[in-house]
Design a protein around this motif. Structure first.
Motif, PDB file in Angstrom:
ATOM      1  N   ALA A  22      44.118  30.127  80.468  1.00 13.57           N
ATOM      2  CA  ALA A  22      44.901  29.297  79.548  1.00 13.57           C
ATOM      3  C   ALA A  22      44.938  29.940  78.159  1.00 13.57           C
ATOM      4  O   ALA A  22      45.792  29.614  77.334  1.00 13.57           O
ATOM      5  N   GLN A  23      44.013  30.858  77.902  1.00 10.95           N
ATOM      6  CA  GLN A  23      43.998  31.558  76.617  1.00 10.95           C
ATOM      7  C   GLN A  23      44.828  32.837  76.662  1.00 10.95           C
ATOM      8  O   GLN A  23      44.972  33.513  75.648  1.00 10.95           O
ATOM      9  N   LEU A  68      48.859  31.911  84.706  1.00 11.58           N
ATOM     10  CA  LEU A  68      48.871  30.540  85.209  1.00 11.58           C
ATOM     11  C   LEU A  68      50.255  30.132  85.677  1.00 11.58           C
ATOM     12  O   LEU A  68      51.266  30.580  85.141  1.00 11.58           O
ATOM     13  N   PRO A  70      51.852  26.372  86.079  1.00 11.79           N
ATOM     14  CA  PRO A  70      51.492  24.971  85.840  1.00 11.79           C
ATOM     15  C   PRO A  70      51.982  23.987  86.904  1.00 11.79           C
ATOM     16  O   PRO A  70      51.466  22.871  86.985  1.00 11.79           O
ATOM     17  N   LEU A  73      49.518  21.948  89.059  1.00 12.87           N
ATOM     18  CA  LEU A  73      48.698  21.091  88.207  1.00 12.87           C
ATOM     19  C   LEU A  73      49.484  19.847  87.808  1.00 12.87           C
ATOM     20  O   LEU A  73      48.943  18.742  87.769  1.00 12.87           O
ATOM     21  N   ASP A  74      50.760  20.039  87.541  1.00 13.00           N
ATOM     22  CA  ASP A  74      51.615  18.901  87.207  1.00 13.00           C
ATOM     23  C   ASP A  74      51.650  17.903  88.363  1.00 13.00           C
ATOM     24  O   ASP A  74      51.510  16.695  88.157  1.00 13.00           O
TER      25      ASP A  74
ATOM     26  N   GLN B  83      44.305  20.070  80.478  1.00 15.19           N
ATOM     27  CA  GLN B  83      44.712  21.411  80.905  1.00 15.19           C
ATOM     28  C   GLN B  83      46.226  21.557  80.837  1.00 15.19           C
ATOM     29  O   GLN B  83      46.729  22.567  80.378  1.00 15.19           O
ATOM     30  N   ARG B  84      46.922  20.541  81.286  1.00 11.52           N
ATOM     31  CA  ARG B  84      48.386  20.597  81.258  1.00 11.52           C
ATOM     32  C   ARG B  84      48.867  20.887  79.843  1.00 11.52           C
ATOM     33  O   ARG B  84      49.755  21.711  79.633  1.00 11.52           O
ATOM     34  N   LEU B  86      47.186  22.245  77.334  1.00  3.80           N
ATOM     35  CA  LEU B  86      46.807  23.609  76.961  1.00  3.80           C
ATOM     36  C   LEU B  86      47.770  24.631  77.544  1.00  3.80           C
ATOM     37  O   LEU B  86      48.236  25.533  76.858  1.00  3.80           O
ATOM     38  N   TRP B  87      48.042  24.490  78.815  1.00  4.82           N
ATOM     39  CA  TRP B  87      48.899  25.453  79.506  1.00  4.82           C
ATOM     40  C   TRP B  87      50.294  25.426  78.917  1.00  4.82           C
ATOM     41  O   TRP B  87      50.913  26.465  78.701  1.00  4.82           O
ATOM     42  N   ARG B  90      50.287  27.143  75.608  1.00  7.13           N
ATOM     43  CA  ARG B  90      50.177  28.587  75.803  1.00  7.13           C
ATOM     44  C   ARG B  90      51.515  29.178  76.252  1.00  7.13           C
ATOM     45  O   ARG B  90      51.976  30.182  75.731  1.00  7.13           O
ATOM     46  N   LEU B  91      52.166  28.527  77.200  1.00  2.00           N
ATOM     47  CA  LEU B  91      53.430  29.048  77.699  1.00  2.00           C
ATOM     48  C   LEU B  91      54.514  28.908  76.639  1.00  2.00           C
ATOM     49  O   LEU B  91      55.417  29.734  76.546  1.00  2.00           O
TER      50      LEU B  91
END
Lengths: 101, 101
Positions: A22-23, A68, A70, A73-74, B83-84, B86-87, B90-91
DNA sequence: AACATATTCACCTCTAAGGATGAATATTGG
DNA sequence: CCAATATTCATCCTTAGAGGTGAATATGTT
């Protein structure tokens, strides 16, 4: 697809890998650095994350760059959010019955 | 605690059990009815849900009444939501770099 | 007391996951 | 070409999960 996603998320090592990514994108070796387990084990975890489509891999020469994705995760988040709502509603109805009638 | 929660949610049978309980408390036998697997197997799934604290059990005579406990689901939902975010952030940054910078 | 119901316990089998190590493969740099 | 780097493949061990069956336990019913 929820099965693979949630199973992938259930392991703390894999969640840590995701947090790392995520970083920013990173190679398998980079991702493995903080762990005490072998590079090989990390490689297997990465493969499971790929299987769950949470992580994508692009190969640049001898380096495998992980990033990643997403979407799964969504989906997982949506399922849990829906359940949360249902449960809250159900417990709310119960509350009504107990207090009001 | 996330480990046990997510692992518990990773199995479709267990998710179905939770969905059933979202409609109301039920006995182990009731919960097992829709499944083709043995009552015993369902009983084991219930035990795992209890271990993850997603389900509570109260015993009334010979009947074990199962009910939901939303707390672990909330925690899992919160982790995924974080997390969502964060991601997505980031994106988003990546997008900026690609278009603007 | 005898029987039925509800649930778990004790085992057994099979498969998959997590870990390790050592060898193989591919690529980069001198 | 040769050595170092990056990663996976092959193999092994151990543990846990998912399924099954049959017996045990506890409670309710007649």
């Amino acid at each position: 697809m929820l099965d693979a996603t949630l199973a992938a998320l259930a392991d703390p090592t894999r969640r840590a890998i995701l947090s790392r990514l995520a970083q920013g994108d990173a190679r398998v070796t980079d991702v493995a650095k903080p762990f005490t387990i072998s590079l090989n084990s990390v490689s297997k975890h990465v493969r499971m994350l790929e299987r769950a489509k949470l992580v994508r891999r692009r190969i640049e020469g001898r380096e495998h760059i992980l990033s990643l994705n997403p979407q799964p995760l969504d989906e997982a988040g949506d399922w849990i959010a829906a359940q949360r709502k249902l449960w809250a509603w159900r417990l709310g109805e119960l509350e009504k019955v107990l207090t009001d009638g």
